[in-house]
Structure formats: structure tokens, C-alpha cells
Write an enzyme that holds these catalytic residues in place. Structure first.
Site, mmCIF file in Angstrom:
data_model
loop_
_atom_site.group_PDB
_atom_site.id
_atom_site.type_symbol
_atom_site.label_atom_id
_atom_site.label_comp_id
_atom_site.label_asym_id
_atom_site.label_seq_id
_atom_site.Cartn_x
_atom_site.Cartn_y
_atom_site.Cartn_z
ATOM 1 N N TYR A 170 4.599 4.925 11.018
ATOM 2 C CA TYR A 170 4.858 3.528 11.389
ATOM 3 C C TYR A 170 5.663 2.738 10.348
ATOM 4 C CZ TYR A 170 0.392 3.085 8.807
ATOM 5 O OH TYR A 170 -0.611 3.179 7.874
ATOM 6 N N ARG B 298 0.862 -1.194 0.000
ATOM 7 C CA ARG B 298 0.000 0.000 0.000
ATOM 8 C C ARG B 298 0.894 1.239 0.000
ATOM 9 N NH1 ARG B 298 -2.510 0.572 5.130
ATOM 10 N NH2 ARG B 298 -1.050 2.280 5.357
ATOM 11 N N HIS C 96 -3.572 4.733 4.518
ATOM 12 C CA HIS C 96 -4.818 3.952 4.527
ATOM 13 C C HIS C 96 -6.003 4.842 4.174
ATOM 14 C CE1 HIS C 96 -7.998 1.237 5.773
ATOM 15 N NE2 HIS C 96 -8.489 2.233 6.474
HETATM 16 C C1 LIG Z 1 -15.240 -5.226 11.409
HETATM 17 C C2 LIG Z 1 -14.290 -4.041 11.429
HETATM 18 N N1 LIG Z 1 -13.255 -4.040 12.297
HETATM 19 C C3 LIG Z 1 -12.401 -2.991 12.318
HETATM 20 C C4 LIG Z 1 -12.576 -1.936 11.467
HETATM 21 C C5 LIG Z 1 -11.580 -0.753 11.473
HETATM 22 N N2 LIG Z 1 -10.769 -0.858 10.241
HETATM 23 C C6 LIG Z 1 -11.033 -0.104 9.159
HETATM 24 S S1 LIG Z 1 -10.013 -0.460 7.886
HETATM 25 C C7 LIG Z 1 -9.162 -1.602 8.795
HETATM 26 C C8 LIG Z 1 -7.998 -2.358 8.207
HETATM 27 C C9 LIG Z 1 -8.347 -3.044 6.958
HETATM 28 O O1 LIG Z 1 -7.198 -3.639 6.455
HETATM 29 P P1 LIG Z 1 -6.995 -3.862 4.906
HETATM 30 O O2 LIG Z 1 -8.268 -4.412 4.375
HETATM 31 O O3 LIG Z 1 -5.768 -4.675 4.735
HETATM 32 O O4 LIG Z 1 -6.880 -2.377 4.341
HETATM 33 P P2 LIG Z 1 -5.625 -1.438 3.950
HETATM 34 O O5 LIG Z 1 -4.969 -0.965 5.236
HETATM 35 O O6 LIG Z 1 -4.704 -2.219 3.102
HETATM 36 O O7 LIG Z 1 -6.244 -0.251 3.227
HETATM 37 C C10 LIG Z 1 -9.705 -1.718 10.069
HETATM 38 C C11 LIG Z 1 -9.200 -2.637 11.115
HETATM 39 C C12 LIG Z 1 -13.693 -1.969 10.584
HETATM 40 N N3 LIG Z 1 -13.932 -0.969 9.707
HETATM 41 N N4 LIG Z 1 -14.528 -3.036 10.558
#
Ligand SMILES: Cc1ncc(C[n+]2csc(CCOP(=O)(O)OP(=O)(O)O)c2C)c(N)n1
Length: 254
Positions: A155, A142, A146
Site C-alpha cells: 500500500y 513507520r 505494522h
Molecule cells: C480498538 C481497536 N480497534 C482496532 C484494532 C485493530 N488495530 C490494531 S493496530 C491498528 C492501527 C493502530 O494504528 P497506530 O497506532 O497508528 O499504529 P502503527 O500502524 O503506526 O503501528 C488497528 C486499527 C485494535 N487493535 N483495537
């Protein structure tokens, strides 16, 4: 949210912010296609963070047992916001998880547009012809933050981001390939860019001319009979708009 668009015409379903909820939805939709004997399958996209949820495991197992024609497309970009992949799993990435559920699974270079195209092409064929789920793990990084509220330099090292953004950039790689084949040049690119810029500015102007929707739309479409707290919120908002009428367009109070 801005990326939560959808299109009924294009069979594109809106995702929700709740990570990975689209996975069981895609499995259910694929299972209904199977029951209706449709010549089609579903595809669902999620990150490595999505693969750390219960919905991922439930979806994969259900699809394997029910032989639902669904493609699980996991973008393993190494980070779930600030959580690195090593703090999420100890398996060899995501691809082995598909195999664990008895699902044909493939890992591809996620920054190679042609590899992705041929993996998805073959996966679709397999899902429909063999009535099976397929998992694709695209290995990537990425390169951006985010979201707009994230600063990923807090980080991870800036030179690591730069290394991926520059040399491994999938758009750059694809551009090199089409240029080497004589299908692209600086001149074609500059014409293309100015064309797109024109289309974008026309689309923005057209969107800005569209009237804002009426306030009533904020409170309808969810409940059949709105609960009292929602009615109170609507009354309070209307009171506020009346008090500051000069700040709002005239149609807003409808
Ligand atoms: C069920 C749930 N748990 C936690 C979150 C908070 N959250 C939003 S995005 C994310 C990480 C998602 O990771 P990834 O799909 O790998 O996305 P990237 O960082 O690569 O954009 C989290 C934990 C959420 N939106 N929904």
C-alpha cells in the site's frame, strides 16, 4: 504479545492490544497521583491510529478538566496499519487536538532523539509543577511493517520507505551527532556491538534453560471460579497431552 511487557518495579504498565485503552488508564493513574500529592506524572504512548479512537478524546478532555499530570505522547508516523493519515483526520495533525481541549501541546521532529528528550523533559516538569496534562506530537514515519503479518509495500511505494529508512533514520542521525562530537567511532561501535551480542546470547541461553510453566497456569489467574467452558477446554487439552505425551516436557501436565 511480545511487546506487552511490563515491570512493577519500573512503574511500567503492560498495554493491551485494544488500541488506545492505555490512554484513560494513564489519565486515571495521573489523577490518583494528583490526589496523593505525589511528585510524579504518567506518560502514555500511542500512534496516530490511537488518536482516532474515542478513548483518546475522553482521556484528553478528562485530564484537562481534572488537571491531571499526564503526558500524551503521540507517534504520528503517517499510517495506522494501511490507513494513511489523510483518511483518518482533516485537522493539521494531532497537536491541534490537544489545543482544542485546552492542553499545552507541542509538535517535534520525531526522528531527532535530542529534540524528543528535551520535549519530554520540559513536558514532565510542566505536568508536575503546573499540574497539567501535556500533549507531544512526534512527527515520524513507520519505516517497518505494522507487524509480522503486514506487508506495507502493498500500500505504499518502496522508495518512500527507503527514503525514510536511510536519510531520516533517527539512530543514524544521533550516531552522526555523537561521532561529530568525538564520543563515538567505528572502533567504539564494533566493541559495543560485540559486547551486546555476548550479553544477548547469554540471556537467550538462560531463558532457554527456564522450564515451561505448567498447563494449569493457562487456566488460572483470570476467573475466581472458572466457567464450565474453560473447565472443558482444560480437560480436552489434558487429554490431548496424555495422548501425545512424548511431544511435551514432563512437567507440563501438572
Ligand atoms: C480498538 C481497536 N480497534 C482496532 C484494532 C485493530 N488495530 C490494531 S493496530 C491498528 C492501527 C493502530 O494504528 P497506530 O497506532 O497508528 O499504529 P502503527 O500502524 O503506526 O503501528 C488497528 C486499527 C485494535 N487493535 N483495537
Amino acid at each position: 504479545m511480545p511487546i506487552h511487557y511490563g515491570s512493577k518495579k519500573l512503574n511500567y504498565i503492560t498495554v493491551s492490544s485494544t488500541v488506545a485503552t492505555q490512554i484513560p488508564h494513564a489519565v486515571g493513574a495521573a489523577y490518583s497521583m494528583k490526589m496523593e500529592k505525589k511528585d510524579a506524572c504518567t506518560i502514555t504512548y500511542f500512534g496516530d491510529g490511537g488518536s482516532s479512537t474515542g478513548d483518546f478524546h475522553a482521556g484528553l478532555n478528562f485530564s484537562a478538566v481534572m488537571e491531571a499530570p499526564v503526558i500524551f505522547f503521540c507517534r504520528n508516523n503517517g499510517w495506522a496499519i494501511s490507513t494513511p493519515i489523510n483518511d483518518q483526520l482533516r485537522s493539521d495533525g494531532i497537536v491541534v487536538r490537544g489545543k482544542g481541549y485546552g492542553i499545552p501541546s507541542i509538535r517535534v521532529d520525531g526522528n531527532d532523539a535530542l529534540a524528543i528528550y528535551s520535549a519530554v523533559y520540559e513536558a514532565r516538569k510542566m505536568a508536575i509543577e503546573k499540574q497539567t496534562p501535556v500533549l507531544i506530537e512526534a512527527l515520524t514515519y513507520r519505516a517497518g511493517h505494522h507487524s509480522t503479518s503486514d506487508d506495507s509495500t502493498k500500500y505504499r511505494p518502496a522508495d518512500e520507505i527507503e527514503w525514510w529508512r536511510d536519510g531520516q533514520n533517527p539512530v543514524k542521525r544521533f550516531r552522526t551527532w555523537i561521532e561529530n562530537n568525538g564520543w563515538w567511532s567505528d572502533q567504539v561501535e564494533s566493541e559495543h556491538r560485540s559486547n551486546i551480542r555476548k550479553q544477548l546470547s547469554q540471556a537467550i541461553q538462560a531463558a532457554e534453560r527456564v522450564e515451561k510453566p505448567p498447563v494449569a497456569d493457562l487456566f488460572s489467574d483470570v476467573y475466581d471460579v472458572p466457567p464450565t467452558n474453560l473447565n472443558e477446554q482444560e480437560a480436552s487439552l489434558r487429554e490431548h497431552i496424555k495422548k501425545h505425551a512424548q511431544e511435551y516436557p514432563s512437567n507440563v501436565a501438572v
